[in-house]
Design an enzyme around this catalytic site. Sequence first.
Site, mmCIF file in Angstrom:
data_model
loop_
_atom_site.group_PDB
_atom_site.id
_atom_site.type_symbol
_atom_site.label_atom_id
_atom_site.label_comp_id
_atom_site.label_asym_id
_atom_site.label_seq_id
_atom_site.Cartn_x
_atom_site.Cartn_y
_atom_site.Cartn_z
ATOM 1 N N ARG A 54 -111.263 -15.294 77.244
ATOM 2 C CA ARG A 54 -112.646 -15.053 77.710
ATOM 3 C C ARG A 54 -112.737 -13.842 78.638
ATOM 4 O O ARG A 54 -113.800 -13.251 78.808
ATOM 5 C CB ARG A 54 -113.152 -16.307 78.415
ATOM 6 C CG ARG A 54 -114.663 -16.403 78.459
ATOM 7 C CD ARG A 54 -115.150 -17.737 78.974
ATOM 8 N NE ARG A 54 -114.820 -17.952 80.357
ATOM 9 C CZ ARG A 54 -114.187 -19.025 80.843
ATOM 10 N NH1 ARG A 54 -113.818 -20.000 80.044
ATOM 11 N NH2 ARG A 54 -113.917 -19.146 82.129
ATOM 12 N N TYR A 107 -138.315 -5.113 75.347
ATOM 13 C CA TYR A 107 -137.922 -5.997 74.235
ATOM 14 C C TYR A 107 -138.385 -7.430 74.538
ATOM 15 O O TYR A 107 -138.145 -7.954 75.633
ATOM 16 C CB TYR A 107 -136.400 -5.899 74.113
ATOM 17 C CG TYR A 107 -135.746 -6.825 73.149
ATOM 18 C CD1 TYR A 107 -136.105 -6.835 71.808
ATOM 19 C CD2 TYR A 107 -134.733 -7.683 73.569
ATOM 20 C CE1 TYR A 107 -135.479 -7.686 70.907
ATOM 21 C CE2 TYR A 107 -134.094 -8.532 72.677
ATOM 22 C CZ TYR A 107 -134.478 -8.532 71.349
ATOM 23 O OH TYR A 107 -133.857 -9.371 70.458
ATOM 24 N N ASP A 179 -131.993 -0.376 79.308
ATOM 25 C CA ASP A 179 -131.604 -0.697 77.931
ATOM 26 C C ASP A 179 -131.673 0.610 77.136
ATOM 27 O O ASP A 179 -132.753 1.116 76.843
ATOM 28 C CB ASP A 179 -132.571 -1.743 77.360
ATOM 29 C CG ASP A 179 -132.207 -2.184 75.940
ATOM 30 O OD1 ASP A 179 -131.563 -1.400 75.214
ATOM 31 O OD2 ASP A 179 -132.611 -3.299 75.555
ATOM 32 N N LYS A 204 -126.716 -3.080 66.951
ATOM 33 C CA LYS A 204 -127.530 -2.098 66.236
ATOM 34 C C LYS A 204 -126.644 -0.990 65.641
ATOM 35 O O LYS A 204 -125.785 -1.285 64.852
ATOM 36 C CB LYS A 204 -128.604 -1.549 67.190
ATOM 37 C CG LYS A 204 -129.381 -2.662 67.924
ATOM 38 C CD LYS A 204 -130.124 -3.556 66.959
ATOM 39 C CE LYS A 204 -131.062 -4.536 67.631
ATOM 40 N NZ LYS A 204 -130.493 -5.842 67.954
HETATM 41 C C1 LIG Z 1 -134.070 -2.740 72.415
HETATM 42 C C2 LIG Z 1 -133.251 -3.968 72.224
HETATM 43 N N1 LIG Z 1 -132.470 -4.374 73.220
HETATM 44 C C3 LIG Z 1 -131.716 -5.479 73.108
HETATM 45 C C4 LIG Z 1 -131.736 -6.240 71.963
HETATM 46 C C5 LIG Z 1 -130.923 -7.494 71.927
HETATM 47 O O1 LIG Z 1 -129.737 -7.305 71.264
HETATM 48 P P1 LIG Z 1 -129.009 -8.471 70.474
HETATM 49 O O2 LIG Z 1 -129.842 -8.774 69.275
HETATM 50 O O3 LIG Z 1 -127.666 -7.894 70.190
HETATM 51 O O4 LIG Z 1 -128.938 -9.659 71.386
HETATM 52 C C6 LIG Z 1 -132.509 -5.848 70.884
HETATM 53 C C7 LIG Z 1 -132.505 -6.631 69.633
HETATM 54 O O5 LIG Z 1 -133.282 -6.421 68.731
HETATM 55 C C8 LIG Z 1 -133.312 -4.692 71.020
HETATM 56 O O6 LIG Z 1 -134.130 -4.284 70.039
#
Ligand SMILES: Cc1ncc(COP(=O)(O)O)c(C=O)c1O
Length: 388
Positions: A54, A107, A179, A204
């Site tokens: 972990r 998000y 982010d 992504k």
């Molecule tokens: C801009 C953005 N940040 C974070 C995330 C979250 O990532 P995860 O799906 O890997 O949890 C997403 C998911 O679509 C996203 O579009």
Amino acid sequence: MKKETLLATSGSAPEDHGGVVNIPAYRASTILFPNLASFEAAERGEYHRSTYGRYGTPSTEALEDTINKLEGADHSIILSSGMAAIATSLLAFLRSGDHLLMVDAVYGPTRRFCDQALKRSGVETTYYDPLIGAGIASLIKENTKVIYVESPGSLTFEVQDIPAIAKVAHEKGIIVIGDSTWGTPLYMDSFALGIDVVIHSMTKYMGGHSDLMMGVISSKEQHFKPLQQTYRHLGGCPSGDNCYLAQRGLRSMSARLKQHAENAMIVAKWLKARPEVEEVLYPALPGAPGHELWKRDFTGATSLFAFALKTKPSHAALAALIDSLELFGLGYSWGGYESLMTPFSTDTRVATKWRYSGQGLRIHVGLEHPDDLIRDLEQGFKRMGATS
Ligand SMILES: Cc1ncc(COP(=O)(O)O)c(C=O)c1O
């Protein structure tokens, strides 16, 4: 070295793996100590090898090394999803009684985390206009501890003036968490823009093949301890197999992104010329909202963007468009090789209203040939127009 070279070379140690160029997937819970002295050193925090699955494995360490170099970070923590990276970062720096300034174009699940989990923990969230820039100063309170940015915004793609926001934040000792998934470390120098704690959903473009969930948090030394501690409390570690896939995805990321961006620009320009379309929200498109700031702060573009229709089609007409598309799947996420399209609403926003009254559609342009994508969209628009 250039980032393309770092992507091809970082996190590689053939000499430790029988000459094999790829680090294998380490599936690990138990990791043995060589002797009692090293076990005791670990208990004192003085042992610098992984001690438990972990807490890290050679697979996570290889990825950390790659991301550290790409991002210019002192530390990176690899987690089981982008959402785990977001939650861990916010929890690391917020306590009961603290105040968080959160961008209104964030998000959706991050918004829900603030409105539910953080609220329950006694953290107050104020949402701010993504275009606020230095005006953020007027929203800062005595107890504001974190300003969170996401640029371009999820769904609506506003480009934030992160340097202006970060300047105000840092004058007040406030931490900026960002982010940066859209920009990737290739096209966005998050630390240079003023972000202190950088988040990517590796699910992504880093993974790139729609087959893994992972996230990463990167920071300089001074912000690392709370992040590491919170990560350890929450236990959101990734699997060895996903680390392997992410490392493999990163190797080809720069080549894929160039093609994604080329395809996206062709599709965006085509959409912009369509009579059904009010606006194309692709910051890389000349004349699009946020284009000038994008040019200042980014060195490239990825292939996720949105467009607003001139009208709100009937539900049947919207279904005629979406359901007739053969190359644009209807599904969450983005950054994979395949194109996607989803309708969206901006009803949850509280700081500002979205300026378009027509239907919003988010589009992820994949690696298919753009001629085929355009043909698919064209027939979709035709079907939408023929349905009342
Ligand atoms: C801009 C953005 N940040 C974070 C995330 C979250 O990532 P995860 O799906 O890997 O949890 C997403 C998911 O679509 C996203 O579009």
